[in-house]
Design a protein around this motif. Structure first.
Motif, PDB file in Angstrom:
ATOM      1  N   PRO A 202       0.922  -0.907   0.123  1.00 43.14           N
ATOM      2  CA  PRO A 202      -0.094   0.257   0.331  1.00 43.14           C
ATOM      3  C   PRO A 202       0.816   1.407   0.318  1.00 43.14           C
ATOM      4  O   PRO A 202       2.149   0.950   0.735  1.00 43.14           O
ATOM      5  CB  PRO A 202      -0.905   0.205   1.018  1.00 43.14           C
ATOM      6  CG  PRO A 202      -0.790  -1.365   1.402  1.00 43.14           C
ATOM      7  CD  PRO A 202       0.561  -1.856   1.082  1.00 43.14           C
ATOM      8  N   GLY A 203       0.345   2.520  -0.776  1.00 44.46           N
ATOM      9  CA  GLY A 203       1.338   3.375  -0.889  1.00 44.46           C
ATOM     10  C   GLY A 203       2.166   3.661  -1.895  1.00 44.46           C
ATOM     11  O   GLY A 203       2.934   4.921  -2.232  1.00 44.46           O
ATOM     12  N   GLN A 204       2.776   2.863  -2.643  1.00 52.79           N
ATOM     13  CA  GLN A 204       4.144   1.789  -3.823  1.00 52.79           C
ATOM     14  C   GLN A 204       3.245   2.290  -4.978  1.00 52.79           C
ATOM     15  O   GLN A 204       3.847   1.355  -6.061  1.00 52.79           O
ATOM     16  CB  GLN A 204       5.025   1.272  -3.187  1.00 52.79           C
ATOM     17  CG  GLN A 204       5.394   1.729  -1.769  1.00 52.79           C
ATOM     18  CD  GLN A 204       5.703   0.258  -1.259  1.00 52.79           C
ATOM     19  OE1 GLN A 204       6.936  -0.512  -2.039  1.00 52.79           O
ATOM     20  NE2 GLN A 204       6.354   0.127   0.366  1.00 52.79           N
ATOM     21  N   GLU A 205       1.929   2.595  -5.528  1.00 52.67           N
ATOM     22  CA  GLU A 205       1.611   2.067  -6.479  1.00 52.67           C
ATOM     23  C   GLU A 205       2.262   3.578  -7.484  1.00 52.67           C
ATOM     24  O   GLU A 205       2.453   3.315  -8.568  1.00 52.67           O
ATOM     25  CB  GLU A 205      -0.055   3.313  -6.521  1.00 52.67           C
ATOM     26  CG  GLU A 205      -1.115   2.257  -5.538  1.00 52.67           C
ATOM     27  CD  GLU A 205      -1.284   2.439  -4.604  1.00 52.67           C
ATOM     28  OE1 GLU A 205      -1.845   1.930  -3.404  1.00 52.67           O
ATOM     29  OE2 GLU A 205      -0.454   3.035  -3.768  1.00 52.67           O
ATOM     30  N   LYS A 206       2.863   4.013  -7.039  1.00 54.24           N
ATOM     31  CA  LYS A 206       3.533   5.065  -8.183  1.00 54.24           C
ATOM     32  C   LYS A 206       5.220   4.600  -8.296  1.00 54.24           C
ATOM     33  O   LYS A 206       5.763   4.706  -9.792  1.00 54.24           O
ATOM     34  CB  LYS A 206       3.499   6.841  -7.545  1.00 54.24           C
ATOM     35  CG  LYS A 206       2.484   7.530  -8.026  1.00 54.24           C
ATOM     36  CD  LYS A 206       2.651   8.737  -7.385  1.00 54.24           C
ATOM     37  CE  LYS A 206       1.230   9.976  -7.490  1.00 54.24           C
ATOM     38  NZ  LYS A 206       1.653  10.909  -6.868  1.00 54.24           N
ATOM     39  N   ASN A 207       5.795   3.425  -7.558  1.00 54.49           N
ATOM     40  CA  ASN A 207       6.545   2.797  -7.871  1.00 54.49           C
ATOM     41  C   ASN A 207       6.494   2.186  -8.518  1.00 54.49           C
ATOM     42  O   ASN A 207       7.864   1.424  -8.893  1.00 54.49           O
ATOM     43  CB  ASN A 207       7.789   2.517  -6.541  1.00 54.49           C
ATOM     44  CG  ASN A 207       7.616   4.457  -5.466  1.00 54.49           C
ATOM     45  OD1 ASN A 207       6.510   4.293  -5.086  1.00 54.49           O
ATOM     46  ND2 ASN A 207       9.155   4.080  -5.447  1.00 54.49           N
ATOM     47  N   MET A 208       5.414   1.788  -9.423  1.00 53.37           N
ATOM     48  CA  MET A 208       5.509   0.326  -9.668  1.00 53.37           C
ATOM     49  C   MET A 208       4.837   1.019 -11.206  1.00 53.37           C
ATOM     50  O   MET A 208       3.745   1.754 -11.797  1.00 53.37           O
ATOM     51  CB  MET A 208       3.975  -0.667  -9.362  1.00 53.37           C
ATOM     52  CG  MET A 208       3.973  -1.771 -10.182  1.00 53.37           C
ATOM     53  SD  MET A 208       2.148  -3.012  -9.388  1.00 53.37           S
ATOM     54  CE  MET A 208       2.843  -3.807  -8.471  1.00 53.37           C
ATOM     55  N   LEU A 209       5.774  -0.037 -12.178  1.00 58.36           N
ATOM     56  CA  LEU A 209       5.224  -0.391 -13.344  1.00 58.36           C
ATOM     57  C   LEU A 209       4.994  -1.776 -13.831  1.00 58.36           C
ATOM     58  O   LEU A 209       5.513  -2.910 -13.658  1.00 58.36           O
ATOM     59  CB  LEU A 209       6.567   0.010 -14.711  1.00 58.36           C
ATOM     60  CG  LEU A 209       6.853  -0.785 -15.926  1.00 58.36           C
ATOM     61  CD1 LEU A 209       5.915  -0.313 -16.734  1.00 58.36           C
ATOM     62  CD2 LEU A 209       8.321  -0.439 -16.649  1.00 58.36           C
ATOM     63  N   LEU A 210       3.510  -2.027 -14.311  1.00 59.70           N
ATOM     64  CA  LEU A 210       2.529  -3.109 -14.744  1.00 59.70           C
ATOM     65  C   LEU A 210       2.862  -3.546 -15.254  1.00 59.70           C
ATOM     66  O   LEU A 210       2.182  -2.242 -16.628  1.00 59.70           O
ATOM     67  CB  LEU A 210       1.685  -2.998 -13.717  1.00 59.70           C
ATOM     68  CG  LEU A 210       0.519  -4.022 -13.846  1.00 59.70           C
ATOM     69  CD1 LEU A 210       1.115  -5.303 -12.434  1.00 59.70           C
ATOM     70  CD2 LEU A 210      -1.027  -3.360 -12.820  1.00 59.70           C
ATOM     71  N   CYS A 211       3.824  -4.405 -16.237  1.00 60.03           N
ATOM     72  CA  CYS A 211       3.026  -5.444 -17.320  1.00 60.03           C
ATOM     73  C   CYS A 211       2.740  -6.754 -17.933  1.00 60.03           C
ATOM     74  O   CYS A 211       2.116  -6.433 -16.444  1.00 60.03           O
ATOM     75  CB  CYS A 211       4.608  -5.357 -17.547  1.00 60.03           C
ATOM     76  SG  CYS A 211       6.087  -4.527 -17.246  1.00 60.03           S
ATOM     77  N   PRO A 212       1.908  -6.666 -18.719  1.00 58.73           N
ATOM     78  CA  PRO A 212       1.396  -7.870 -18.732  1.00 58.73           C
ATOM     79  C   PRO A 212       2.430  -9.450 -18.756  1.00 58.73           C
ATOM     80  O   PRO A 212       3.047  -9.273 -18.448  1.00 58.73           O
ATOM     81  CB  PRO A 212       1.694  -7.998 -20.750  1.00 58.73           C
ATOM     82  CG  PRO A 212       1.154  -6.449 -20.899  1.00 58.73           C
ATOM     83  CD  PRO A 212       2.601  -6.167 -20.174  1.00 58.73           C
ATOM     84  N   SER A 213       1.386  -9.861 -18.030  1.00 58.25           N
ATOM     85  CA  SER A 213       1.612 -11.171 -17.511  1.00 58.25           C
ATOM     86  C   SER A 213       2.155 -12.294 -19.228  1.00 58.25           C
ATOM     87  O   SER A 213       1.442 -12.773 -19.514  1.00 58.25           O
ATOM     88  CB  SER A 213       0.671 -12.244 -17.133  1.00 58.25           C
ATOM     89  OG  SER A 213       1.564 -13.427 -17.136  1.00 58.25           O
ATOM     90  N   PHE A 214       3.453 -12.938 -19.352  1.00 55.13           N
ATOM     91  CA  PHE A 214       3.419 -13.845 -20.144  1.00 55.13           C
ATOM     92  C   PHE A 214       2.758 -14.999 -20.122  1.00 55.13           C
ATOM     93  O   PHE A 214       3.330 -15.961 -18.721  1.00 55.13           O
ATOM     94  CB  PHE A 214       5.179 -14.623 -19.783  1.00 55.13           C
ATOM     95  CG  PHE A 214       5.670 -14.809 -21.338  1.00 55.13           C
ATOM     96  CD1 PHE A 214       6.194 -14.050 -22.150  1.00 55.13           C
ATOM     97  CD2 PHE A 214       4.893 -16.815 -21.738  1.00 55.13           C
ATOM     98  CE1 PHE A 214       6.204 -14.769 -24.177  1.00 55.13           C
ATOM     99  CE2 PHE A 214       5.529 -17.283 -22.688  1.00 55.13           C
ATOM    100  CZ  PHE A 214       6.162 -15.972 -23.791  1.00 55.13           C
ATOM    101  N   PHE A 215       1.691 -15.491 -20.593  1.00 54.23           N
ATOM    102  CA  PHE A 215       1.144 -16.286 -20.517  1.00 54.23           C
ATOM    103  C   PHE A 215       1.002 -17.102 -21.267  1.00 54.23           C
ATOM    104  O   PHE A 215       0.605 -17.213 -22.613  1.00 54.23           O
ATOM    105  CB  PHE A 215      -0.164 -16.431 -19.811  1.00 54.23           C
ATOM    106  CG  PHE A 215      -0.759 -17.223 -19.454  1.00 54.23           C
ATOM    107  CD1 PHE A 215      -0.920 -17.504 -18.361  1.00 54.23           C
ATOM    108  CD2 PHE A 215      -1.907 -17.940 -20.750  1.00 54.23           C
ATOM    109  CE1 PHE A 215      -1.535 -19.265 -18.099  1.00 54.23           C
ATOM    110  CE2 PHE A 215      -3.022 -18.634 -19.766  1.00 54.23           C
ATOM    111  CZ  PHE A 215      -2.624 -20.003 -18.527  1.00 54.23           C
ATOM    112  N   ALA A 216       1.104 -18.432 -21.646  1.00 48.49           N
ATOM    113  CA  ALA A 216       0.831 -19.500 -23.313  1.00 48.49           C
ATOM    114  C   ALA A 216       1.923 -19.421 -23.978  1.00 48.49           C
ATOM    115  O   ALA A 216       2.464 -17.620 -23.919  1.00 48.49           O
ATOM    116  CB  ALA A 216      -0.480 -19.920 -23.293  1.00 48.49           C
ATOM    117  N   GLN A 217       2.691 -20.172 -25.312  1.00 52.48           N
ATOM    118  CA  GLN A 217       2.923 -19.746 -26.270  1.00 52.48           C
ATOM    119  C   GLN A 217       2.222 -19.776 -27.017  1.00 52.48           C
ATOM    120  O   GLN A 217       1.543 -19.962 -27.390  1.00 52.48           O
ATOM    121  CB  GLN A 217       4.226 -20.737 -26.035  1.00 52.48           C
ATOM    122  CG  GLN A 217       5.358 -21.112 -25.182  1.00 52.48           C
ATOM    123  CD  GLN A 217       6.329 -19.810 -25.616  1.00 52.48           C
ATOM    124  OE1 GLN A 217       6.388 -19.233 -26.254  1.00 52.48           O
ATOM    125  NE2 GLN A 217       7.039 -19.528 -24.573  1.00 52.48           N
TER     126      GLN A 217
END
Length: 328
Positions: A202-217
């Motif tokens: 909590p409170g660290q939202e600005k520090n996160m770079l959220l990326c897509p999850s690699f799932f299935a080839q």
């Protein structure tokens, strides 16, 4: 962190830098030589609690090039931060960095990264014995999961943070209670690159770079895209396969934009991350706006500086005529 001018960038491992989905892929009669060559399959050997493990991991497209990009910024110190066991993370991190050194030829990188693991996470289950409601204060709104990657751990250092965590769990929960205003200064040079927002503290939202999850080839074949545009979108699919297969291109694109704006505008890294992508993933009503595609193109340009053959991983319905990688 001893040097407050260093930018620490902590990257998740599983389903982001690597995937364990290798068994079915290796049964195919053709593997792409750019994305699925022998060097992309890592046999990670490690001991944990007296047992020996051999776990095969496959590098996600752009992994080694991404580390070359990060290491080439002299003020950046990359880190692996996975909730997996430390023995595995240390060996896997070592193998990845060695490949980056082999590609770019700078042995100093071998001593310029860190590894954080499950032992370094904040486990909210340890708060269950406290008064009702305390545990909720360590959980971001609309999130779940007991393991949290509290980036203050990187600031304090592993040993000091463990001491603070034990006191928080066993004596006084207020010691590590989230305090965004107070924590902002110590977190101004720390970034978490993650594909699973449940690890958010909590409170660290600005520090996160959220990326897509690699799932299935990609199926039935995955190939290196042969054009310089963006592949056409499959409107029949609910999930955008292109984004999940090329998540590291997105990460590189966002970071490149943030680095350049930070140098030219002097705005803090967390504020720039928030402007460029944070407001998109934090708002559930803007789900379709997440992961803007122009960042994938920008990331491709960045990563190609280290591998001119690299392009997006895309599906192909027919077996390509180009020679596959040899299993040797």
């Amino acid at each position: 962190m001893k040097d407050k001018n260093i930018l620490a960038i902590a990257l998740d491992i599983d389903d982001f830098l690597t995937t364990m989905e290798t068994r079915e892929l290796k049964k195919r009669d053709w593997l792409d030589p750019v994305h699925h060559s022998k060097k992309h399959f890592l046999n990670v050997k490690f001991k944990h609690e007296g047992r020996e493990y051999h776990v095969e991991n496959l590098l996600v497209p752009g992994c080694i090039e991404l580390f070359c990009f990060l290491f080439n910024h002299k003020n950046v110190r990359p880190a692996f931060f996975s909730s997996g066991v430390r023995d595995r993370n240390v060996e896997l991190g070592r193998m990845i960095v060695h490949q980056a050194v082999d590609l770019a030829g700078d042995s100093s990188w071998l001593d310029r990264y860190d590894v954080y693991s499950r032992e370094d996470c904040f486990d909210t289950e340890g708060l269950r014995h406290h008064n009702h409601g305390i545990q909720d204060k360590f959980q971001p709104e609309d999130h779940f999961g007991n393991y949290k990657k509290d980036l203050r751990m990187i600031y304090y250092g592993r040993e000091k943070y463990q001491e603070l965590q034990q006191k928080t769990l066993n004596e006084d929960p207020s010691i590590l209670l989230p305090n965004p205003e107070k924590d902002a200064e110590m977190l101004k040079n720390i970034v978490m690159v993650e594909e699973d927002s449940s690890y958010l503290f909590p409170g660290q939202e600005k520090n996160m770079l959220l990326c897509p999850s690699f799932f299935a080839q990609p199926y039935p074949y995955g190939v290196n895209y042969d054009q310089d545009d963006l592949p056409p979108e499959n409107k029949e699919r609910f999930v955008d396969d292109f984004k999940k297969h090329n998540t590291l291109f997105y990460a590189a694109g966002v970071l490149e934009r943030v680095f350049k704006r930070h140098d030219s505008e002097g705005i803090s890294i967390p504020e720039l991350l928030w402007e460029e992508q944070g407001t998109l993933w934090i708002d559930g009503d803007r789900y379709d706006e997440r992961y803007p595609k122009h960042f994938f193109e920008e990331g491709r340009a960045v990563l190609r500086q280290y591998n001119s053959e690299l392009n997006f991983l895309v599906p192909c319905q027919e077996k390509p005529e180009t020679p596959p990688f040899s299993r040797g």
